[in-house]
Scaffold this motif. Structure first.
Motif, PDB file in Angstrom:
ATOM      1  N   ASP A   1      74.664 -94.904 -19.871  1.00 48.43           N
ATOM      2  CA  ASP A   1      76.071 -94.558 -19.690  1.00 48.43           C
ATOM      3  C   ASP A   1      76.350 -93.969 -18.308  1.00 48.43           C
ATOM      4  OD1 ASP A   1      74.782 -92.163 -19.987  1.00 48.43           O
ATOM      5  OD2 ASP A   1      76.029 -91.416 -21.629  1.00 48.43           O
ATOM      6  N   HIS A   2      75.368 -94.037 -17.408  1.00 46.04           N
ATOM      7  CA  HIS A   2      75.541 -93.515 -16.053  1.00 46.04           C
ATOM      8  C   HIS A   2      75.839 -94.657 -15.085  1.00 46.04           C
ATOM      9  CE1 HIS A   2      73.914 -89.885 -17.726  1.00 46.04           C
ATOM     10  NE2 HIS A   2      73.883 -89.268 -16.550  1.00 46.04           N
ATOM     11  N   VAL A   3      76.657 -94.361 -14.083  1.00 45.46           N
ATOM     12  CA  VAL A   3      76.871 -95.261 -12.956  1.00 45.46           C
ATOM     13  C   VAL A   3      75.858 -94.907 -11.878  1.00 45.46           C
ATOM     14  CG1 VAL A   3      78.453 -95.864 -11.080  1.00 45.46           C
ATOM     15  CG2 VAL A   3      79.305 -95.668 -13.421  1.00 45.46           C
ATOM     16  N   VAL A   4      75.192 -95.922 -11.339  1.00 47.20           N
ATOM     17  CA  VAL A   4      74.164 -95.704 -10.323  1.00 47.20           C
ATOM     18  C   VAL A   4      74.653 -96.271  -8.992  1.00 47.20           C
ATOM     19  CG1 VAL A   4      71.790 -96.154  -9.617  1.00 47.20           C
ATOM     20  CG2 VAL A   4      72.331 -95.795 -12.036  1.00 47.20           C
TER      21      VAL A   4
ATOM     22  N   PHE B   1      84.086 -89.056 -14.837  1.00 48.32           N
ATOM     23  CA  PHE B   1      85.261 -89.916 -14.972  1.00 48.32           C
ATOM     24  C   PHE B   1      86.278 -89.358 -15.976  1.00 48.32           C
ATOM     25  CE2 PHE B   1      81.692 -92.612 -13.768  1.00 48.32           C
ATOM     26  CZ  PHE B   1      82.218 -93.344 -12.711  1.00 48.32           C
ATOM     27  N   GLN B   2      85.899 -88.341 -16.715  1.00 47.78           N
ATOM     28  CA  GLN B   2      86.733 -87.857 -17.811  1.00 47.78           C
ATOM     29  C   GLN B   2      87.708 -86.775 -17.363  1.00 47.78           C
ATOM     30  OE1 GLN B   2      83.678 -86.583 -20.540  1.00 47.78           O
ATOM     31  NE2 GLN B   2      83.506 -88.603 -21.493  1.00 47.78           N
ATOM     32  N   HIS B   3      88.754 -86.605 -18.136  1.00 45.69           N
ATOM     33  CA  HIS B   3      89.661 -85.478 -17.960  1.00 45.69           C
ATOM     34  C   HIS B   3      89.904 -84.844 -19.323  1.00 45.69           C
ATOM     35  CE1 HIS B   3      92.502 -88.713 -19.092  1.00 45.69           C
ATOM     36  NE2 HIS B   3      93.245 -87.741 -19.599  1.00 45.69           N
ATOM     37  N   TRP B   4      90.354 -83.603 -19.311  1.00 41.24           N
ATOM     38  CA  TRP B   4      90.600 -82.882 -20.561  1.00 41.24           C
ATOM     39  C   TRP B   4      92.006 -83.210 -21.057  1.00 41.24           C
ATOM     40  CZ3 TRP B   4      87.675 -80.606 -24.020  1.00 41.24           C
ATOM     41  CH2 TRP B   4      88.273 -79.791 -24.996  1.00 41.24           C
ATOM     42  N   ASP B   5      92.058 -83.769 -22.261  1.00 41.83           N
ATOM     43  CA  ASP B   5      93.329 -84.131 -22.891  1.00 41.83           C
ATOM     44  C   ASP B   5      93.843 -82.921 -23.660  1.00 41.83           C
ATOM     45  OD1 ASP B   5      95.347 -85.090 -24.626  1.00 41.83           O
ATOM     46  OD2 ASP B   5      94.463 -87.102 -24.643  1.00 41.83           O
ATOM     47  N   THR B   6      94.928 -82.327 -23.192  1.00 39.25           N
ATOM     48  CA  THR B   6      95.425 -81.098 -23.829  1.00 39.25           C
ATOM     49  C   THR B   6      96.141 -81.376 -25.145  1.00 39.25           C
ATOM     50  OG1 THR B   6      97.426 -81.253 -22.456  1.00 39.25           O
ATOM     51  CG2 THR B   6      95.644 -79.845 -21.664  1.00 39.25           C
ATOM     52  N   ASP B   7      96.490 -82.619 -25.408  1.00 35.47           N
ATOM     53  CA  ASP B   7      97.077 -82.946 -26.715  1.00 35.47           C
ATOM     54  C   ASP B   7      95.976 -83.095 -27.774  1.00 35.47           C
ATOM     55  OD1 ASP B   7      99.715 -82.960 -25.769  1.00 35.47           O
ATOM     56  OD2 ASP B   7      99.517 -85.045 -25.095  1.00 35.47           O
ATOM     57  N   ALA B   8      94.929 -83.807 -27.394  1.00 37.93           N
ATOM     58  CA  ALA B   8      93.820 -84.020 -28.337  1.00 37.93           C
ATOM     59  C   ALA B   8      92.794 -82.897 -28.273  1.00 37.93           C
ATOM     60  CB  ALA B   8      93.128 -85.341 -28.022  1.00 37.93           C
ATOM     61  N   HIS B   9      92.904 -82.016 -27.254  1.00 39.14           N
ATOM     62  CA  HIS B   9      91.947 -80.936 -27.040  1.00 39.14           C
ATOM     63  C   HIS B   9      90.519 -81.481 -26.982  1.00 39.14           C
ATOM     64  CE1 HIS B   9      95.217 -78.117 -27.596  1.00 39.14           C
ATOM     65  NE2 HIS B   9      95.490 -78.689 -28.767  1.00 39.14           N
TER      66      HIS B   9
ATOM     67  N   GLY C   1      90.164 -98.401 -17.224  1.00 45.97           N
ATOM     68  CA  GLY C   1      90.359 -99.062 -15.943  1.00 45.97           C
ATOM     69  C   GLY C   1      89.346 -98.641 -14.912  1.00 45.97           C
ATOM     70  N   THR C   2      89.698 -98.878 -13.642  1.00 44.94           N
ATOM     71  CA  THR C   2      88.761 -98.671 -12.545  1.00 44.94           C
ATOM     72  C   THR C   2      89.064 -97.385 -11.781  1.00 44.94           C
ATOM     73  OG1 THR C   2      90.117 -99.953 -11.015  1.00 44.94           O
ATOM     74  CG2 THR C   2      88.427-101.149 -12.263  1.00 44.94           C
ATOM     75  N   PHE C   3      88.012 -96.901 -11.124  1.00 41.46           N
ATOM     76  CA  PHE C   3      88.101 -95.750 -10.236  1.00 41.46           C
ATOM     77  C   PHE C   3      87.605 -96.179  -8.857  1.00 41.46           C
ATOM     78  CE2 PHE C   3      88.141 -93.996 -14.390  1.00 41.46           C
ATOM     79  CZ  PHE C   3      88.666 -92.710 -14.343  1.00 41.46           C
ATOM     80  N   THR C   4      88.007 -95.443  -7.844  1.00 41.10           N
ATOM     81  CA  THR C   4      87.498 -95.682  -6.492  1.00 41.10           C
ATOM     82  C   THR C   4      86.384 -94.688  -6.208  1.00 41.10           C
ATOM     83  OG1 THR C   4      89.622 -96.500  -5.697  1.00 41.10           O
ATOM     84  CG2 THR C   4      88.057 -95.721  -4.043  1.00 41.10           C
ATOM     85  N   LEU C   5      85.260 -95.197  -5.755  1.00 43.44           N
ATOM     86  CA  LEU C   5      84.137 -94.347  -5.372  1.00 43.44           C
ATOM     87  C   LEU C   5      83.973 -94.409  -3.862  1.00 43.44           C
ATOM     88  CD1 LEU C   5      80.760 -93.847  -7.076  1.00 43.44           C
ATOM     89  CD2 LEU C   5      80.814 -94.378  -4.631  1.00 43.44           C
ATOM     90  N   ARG C   6      83.898 -93.245  -3.234  1.00 44.13           N
ATOM     91  CA  ARG C   6      83.702 -93.162  -1.786  1.00 44.13           C
ATOM     92  C   ARG C   6      82.352 -92.505  -1.515  1.00 44.13           C
ATOM     93  NH1 ARG C   6      85.523 -88.888   1.652  1.00 44.13           N
ATOM     94  NH2 ARG C   6      86.858 -88.190  -0.080  1.00 44.13           N
TER      95      ARG C   6
ATOM     96  N   GLY D   1      83.817 -92.861   4.996  1.00 37.76           N
ATOM     97  CA  GLY D   1      82.657 -93.439   4.358  1.00 37.76           C
ATOM     98  C   GLY D   1      82.823 -94.884   3.939  1.00 37.76           C
ATOM     99  N   HIS D   2      82.175 -95.256   2.840  1.00 35.43           N
ATOM    100  CA  HIS D   2      82.272 -96.583   2.245  1.00 35.43           C
ATOM    101  C   HIS D   2      82.927 -96.444   0.877  1.00 35.43           C
ATOM    102  CE1 HIS D   2      79.658 -98.378   5.280  1.00 35.43           C
ATOM    103  NE2 HIS D   2      78.759 -97.415   5.060  1.00 35.43           N
ATOM    104  N   THR D   3      83.860 -97.303   0.561  1.00 34.79           N
ATOM    105  CA  THR D   3      84.519 -97.249  -0.745  1.00 34.79           C
ATOM    106  C   THR D   3      84.218 -98.506  -1.550  1.00 34.79           C
ATOM    107  OG1 THR D   3      86.571 -98.172   0.144  1.00 34.79           O
ATOM    108  CG2 THR D   3      86.383 -95.775   0.076  1.00 34.79           C
ATOM    109  N   VAL D   4      84.023 -98.286  -2.849  1.00 36.19           N
ATOM    110  CA  VAL D   4      83.812 -99.389  -3.785  1.00 36.19           C
ATOM    111  C   VAL D   4      84.598 -99.074  -5.054  1.00 36.19           C
ATOM    112  CG1 VAL D   4      81.537-100.047  -2.912  1.00 36.19           C
ATOM    113  CG2 VAL D   4      81.725 -98.302  -4.691  1.00 36.19           C
ATOM    114  N   THR D   5      84.871-100.103  -5.818  1.00 31.76           N
ATOM    115  CA  THR D   5      85.552 -99.931  -7.088  1.00 31.76           C
ATOM    116  C   THR D   5      84.505 -99.881  -8.211  1.00 31.76           C
ATOM    117  OG1 THR D   5      87.520-101.084  -6.317  1.00 31.76           O
ATOM    118  CG2 THR D   5      87.207-100.941  -8.697  1.00 31.76           C
ATOM    119  N   VAL D   6      84.661 -98.901  -9.113  1.00 38.22           N
ATOM    120  CA  VAL D   6      83.713 -98.765 -10.216  1.00 38.22           C
ATOM    121  C   VAL D   6      84.474 -98.636 -11.526  1.00 38.22           C
ATOM    122  CG1 VAL D   6      81.945 -97.678  -8.785  1.00 38.22           C
ATOM    123  CG2 VAL D   6      83.601 -96.250  -9.988  1.00 38.22           C
TER     124      VAL D   6
END
Length: 819
Positions: free
Chosen positions: A715-718, A778-786, A793-798, A807-812
């Motif tokens: 479950d890790h991105v390398v 990649f996670q955030h705390w959902d205050t509705d679901a606690h 979707g995708t995130f940008t990694l720099r 630096g260098h950017t890629v989509t993950v």
């Protein structure tokens, strides 16, 4: 119940009174024993930057490690693990079971008084360093204490401040480092003095949820010293242990509350079970395993590690090519500044230790370049502070041994007890001899090493009579500054008298002290020593400029002190002490090859940054300061540091400046955006950037970083990237992975640190850098679901070398977000 059957059986053998007795300390630094269950006393000690033991003076010296801000500047977890092994060995040698560290509060504001004692402004970096500390120390059977839980990020009104932070901010920022250390298996967590969202931390629901219930913490929640003031609210919460002892708000009052049904018996049993589990872990239970073996360290191995770590944490903030300066025949070096003569190796407060020695910058540079090559000038007046006589500089007149003779006297003047202490500093923390004494008498012989005026005196709080050769020269008391007893010990008032003495002359100093203990608790400090003298300021500045001009290079050392950066108070501003900026400019005008060394534990303003040849940030680097600095300046070692916190150019630019409570309340209105996150947010809106961005730092070689590739491992991105040292020297580079989420449906920082690695390579060598990014990044705390959730979707990694580096950017795509 989380406990094993053997622990449960031990709890059941104790009466209520025996159980409650265990839940308050036996003394300042120890817990109660209990023969009924084969429990010996457990000893605790302050320990973020070394293990002080149960004495707070020079009677029991310790290795003085670089401060946390210096250690984290290495960005190298292996350095922390090696330091952890040393800390465990020091603890075991001193009979200490529990180290009160690491400090994992955040650099919310650069003005924070204990900034130097904490790792970083970033919660992820802090958590990783804290976890490495915990894992390495506890691997040797010595317990660690993650502190101070939670939002204890400044010192102003620290006993009463009510911090207000929303749920998401607490979870993603301030609780995150503690969660990481609980995952690593921390055996203790310290509840803080402050209040959070209206409830004191010693009774706060956060002790249960998330600490014990959600995270599964099975250790002991110990209070900060003197933090618990009530009986039932704290006892009915997740608080387990009240320190110090033997007196406190639990005791008989808690026994009565349990018998009356106001506090459940099950709450007491759980606290005792946690304490016995801790005892089993550190080898303090007859029925449990023996303490894990710890290999001792010889003095040379300690020196080597601390010298290496200090150099690896020093940050080269600017260099026009002047550095490194290798030793050579005929080289001349002008060294300027009081900090070169009197090194500031550590900050003030409970993190302080008392080392066998401290190598000053002047000593280190003379050793590296040769006595003949180095000329020194102080340039500015010294700090107005009393320096205790150090080891080997005074003599006990009764025994002839080095040190000061101490007598504890009854009302008739008879000695209750006598001892010799090695220096002019004596601290009592819960010492019954001080409580029993009517007066304490300190006597020593001081032999001068120069002709002229001497300022001799003392520091402390209470009644004092100072005699020099039998003549009473001072008889007035000294009064405590403010109401914080820790501050009174750390920064006591002082008084000196002037004497003209000849070189080699010996005088007898006798200081009679009438203790002033308003709380009734025997906590006090007395110092016997001297103040530094200084000539005509204009003449000394002129001489410093001459020394600088005559050198092939000029090294000017400036900075703060342990009385400016300390527990008990926050800094009013970020400027260097008066005159230091002008000294730097005058030296730089005289010598274009001026190297400035900034000796501080936290950011300071450097208005001359672009006017000098090179700048090295040394932090508070521990006992090997001067040797490590000489290694860096001479090129024997690479300055391996990268900034773990942002350094501003101007005070008005600092995103989080306000740390003084308003009507008792301190609101964390910046939310998720602190440190470099706030700077990036401001810059995106067109605002000014900092002087030195988070993660930045130079070296003595050059690098090429190739385009990264991204894959998954479970479950890790390398992230993998080839890194080539394109220069002519071996070196170190720190790669940092930042995530961002353009167009996110929730509020997020512009970018946040998700992983890092330190790589080392020889000249021309190519190495493969690897960074693993955990799902939490990649996670955030959902205050509705606690709860934690991952936005699809995708995130940008720099992949970069600082928060400001494109630096260098890629989509993950995180593993949890894949189809």
């Amino acid at each position: 119940m989380f406990t094993t059957p053997p622990i449960t059986a031990l709890v059941e053998r104790l009466t209520l009174e025996q159980k409650v007795r265990l839940l308050t300390g036996a003394s300042m630094w120890s817990l109660h024993d209990e023969p009924t269950v084969g429990l010996r006393s457990i000893v605790v000690s302050d320990g973020p930057s070394g293990v002080r033991g149960t004495a707070m003076d020079d009677r029991d010296p310790s290795a003085s490690l670089p401060s946390a801000s210096c250690v984290s500047a290495t960005w190298d977890l292996e350095q922390v693990r090696r330091l952890g092994s040393l800390i465990a060995a020091e603890a075991r040698a001193k009979g200490v079971d529990v180290v009160l560290g690491p400090t994992v509060n955040l650099h919310r504001s650069p003005r924070g008084g204990r900034h130097f004692e904490a790792f970083s402004e970033d919660p992820y970096l802090t958590g990783e360093f804290g976890a490495a500390y915990v894992g390495s120390v506890q691997a040797h059977g010595v317990a660690t204490t993650a502190k101070h839980y939670v939002a204890n990020d400044s010192e102003t009104d620290r006993f009463t401040v009510d911090v207000h932070a929303d749920e998401r901010t607490l979870r993603e920022v301030y609780l995150a480092p503690f969660e990481r250390m609980v995952d690593e298996g921390a055996w203790l967590v310290m509840s803080a003095y402050n209040t959070v969202n209206g409830v004191t931390m010693c009774a706060n629901p956060l002790l249960r949820e998330p600490l014990k219930d959600e995270w599964g913490f099975d250790g002991v929640v110990v209070s900060d010293w003197g933090a618990v003031h009530d009986t039932e609210p704290s006892a009915d919460s997740g608080q387990d242990l009240v320190m110090p002892g033997p007196d406190g708000p639990w005791g008989a009052a808690l026994v009565e509350a349990v018998k009356a049904g106001r506090v459940p018996q099950s709450a007491i049993d759980e606290k005792v079970a946690r304490l016995l589990l801790l005892a089993s872990r550190v080898g303090a239970l007859d029925s449990g395993p023996a303490a894990a073996p710890v290999e001792s360290w010889d003095r040379s191995a300690v020196t080597d590690l601390l010298r290496e770590t200090a150099a690896d944490g020093m940050v080269l903030a600017r260099n026009d090519g002047t550095l490194p300066v290798e030793p050579r025949d005929g080289l001349t070096v002008g060294v300027i500044g009081q900090h070169a003569l009197r090194a500031r190796a550590q900050g003030g407060g409970s993190a302080s230790v008392f080392p066998y020695h401290v190598v000053t910058p002047l000593e280190g540079l003379r050793d590296a370049y040769g006595e003949h090559a180095v000329t020194f000038a102080p340039g500015l007046p010294p700090a107005d502070e009393l320096h205790p006589f150090t080891r080997g500089t005074v003599t006990d007149p009764f025994s002839g041994a080095d040190g000061v003779h101490v007598r504890y006297l009854d009302p008739d003047g008879a000695a209750l007890e006598e001892e010799t202490i090695p220096s002019g500093r004596l601290v009592w923390l819960g010492d019954p001899r001080l409580a029993a004494a009517h007066r304490v008498e300190l006597t020593t012989l001081f032999t001068t090493d120069r002709d002229g005026r001497h300022e001799l005196g003392f520091a402390g709080v209470g009644g004092f009579v100072l005699e020099i050769d039998g003549e009473a020269v001072s008889t007035d008391p000294l009064t405590a500054p403010g109401g914080d007893p820790v501050t009174a010990i750390l920064n006591p008032p002082s008084r000196t008298v002037s004497r003209d003495l000849d070189r080699g002359q010996t005088v007898e100093l006798r200081l009679t002290y009438a203790p002033e203990l308003p709380s009734g608790f025997p906590v006090a400090l007395v110092q016997l020593g001297y103040k530094d003298l200084f000539g005509d300021p204009a003449e000394e500045l002129r001489r410093a400029v001459e020394v600088a001009a005559a050198g092939d290079i000029a090294v000017v050392v400036v900075g703060t002190t342990e009385t400016l950066e300390s527990e008990g108070f926050d800094r009013p501003g970020l400027g260097l002490p008066e005159g230091q900026d002008e000294l730097v400019r005058r030296v730089a005008e005289a010598n274009p090859r001026t190297v400035v060394v900034v000796n501080s534990g936290a950011p300071v303003l450097m208005p001359w940054l672009d006017e000098v040849a090179a700048v090295v940030l040394s932090w508070f680097p521990g006992q090997e300061f001067g040797a490590a600095l000489a290694d860096v300046l001479s090129g024997a070692r690479e300055p391996g540091g990268r900034l773990p916190t942002t350094w501003p150019a101007r005070e008005e630019d600092v995103p989080v400046w306000q740390i003084e409570p308003q009507e008792g309340r301190l609101a964390y209105t910046e939310g998720l955006h602190l440190g470099y996150r706030a700077w990036l947010k401001r810059e995106r809106a067109g605002g000014r950037g900092p002087a030195l961005p988070f993660g930045s730092g130079l070296g003595y070689t050059s690098w090429r970083i190739d385009e990264p590739t991204v894959s998954t491992a479970g479950d890790h991105v390398v992230v993998l990237a080839d890194v080539t040292n394109t220069g002519a020297r071996p070196g170190k580079q720190v790669l940092q992975a930042y995530l961002s989420r353009p167009g996110s449906a929730v509020e997020r920082p512009v970018a946040w640190l998700a992983g890092f690695t330190a790589v080392r390579a020889g000249a021309g060598e190519r190495v493969l850098a690897r960074i693993e990014i955990a799902p939490r990044a990649f996670q955030h705390w959902d205050t509705d679901a606690h709860g934690w959730t991952t936005e699809p979707g995708t995130f940008t990694l720099r992949l970069a070398t600082s928060a400001a580096d494109p630096g260098h950017t890629v989509t993950v795509t995180p593993a949890s977000g894949r189809a």
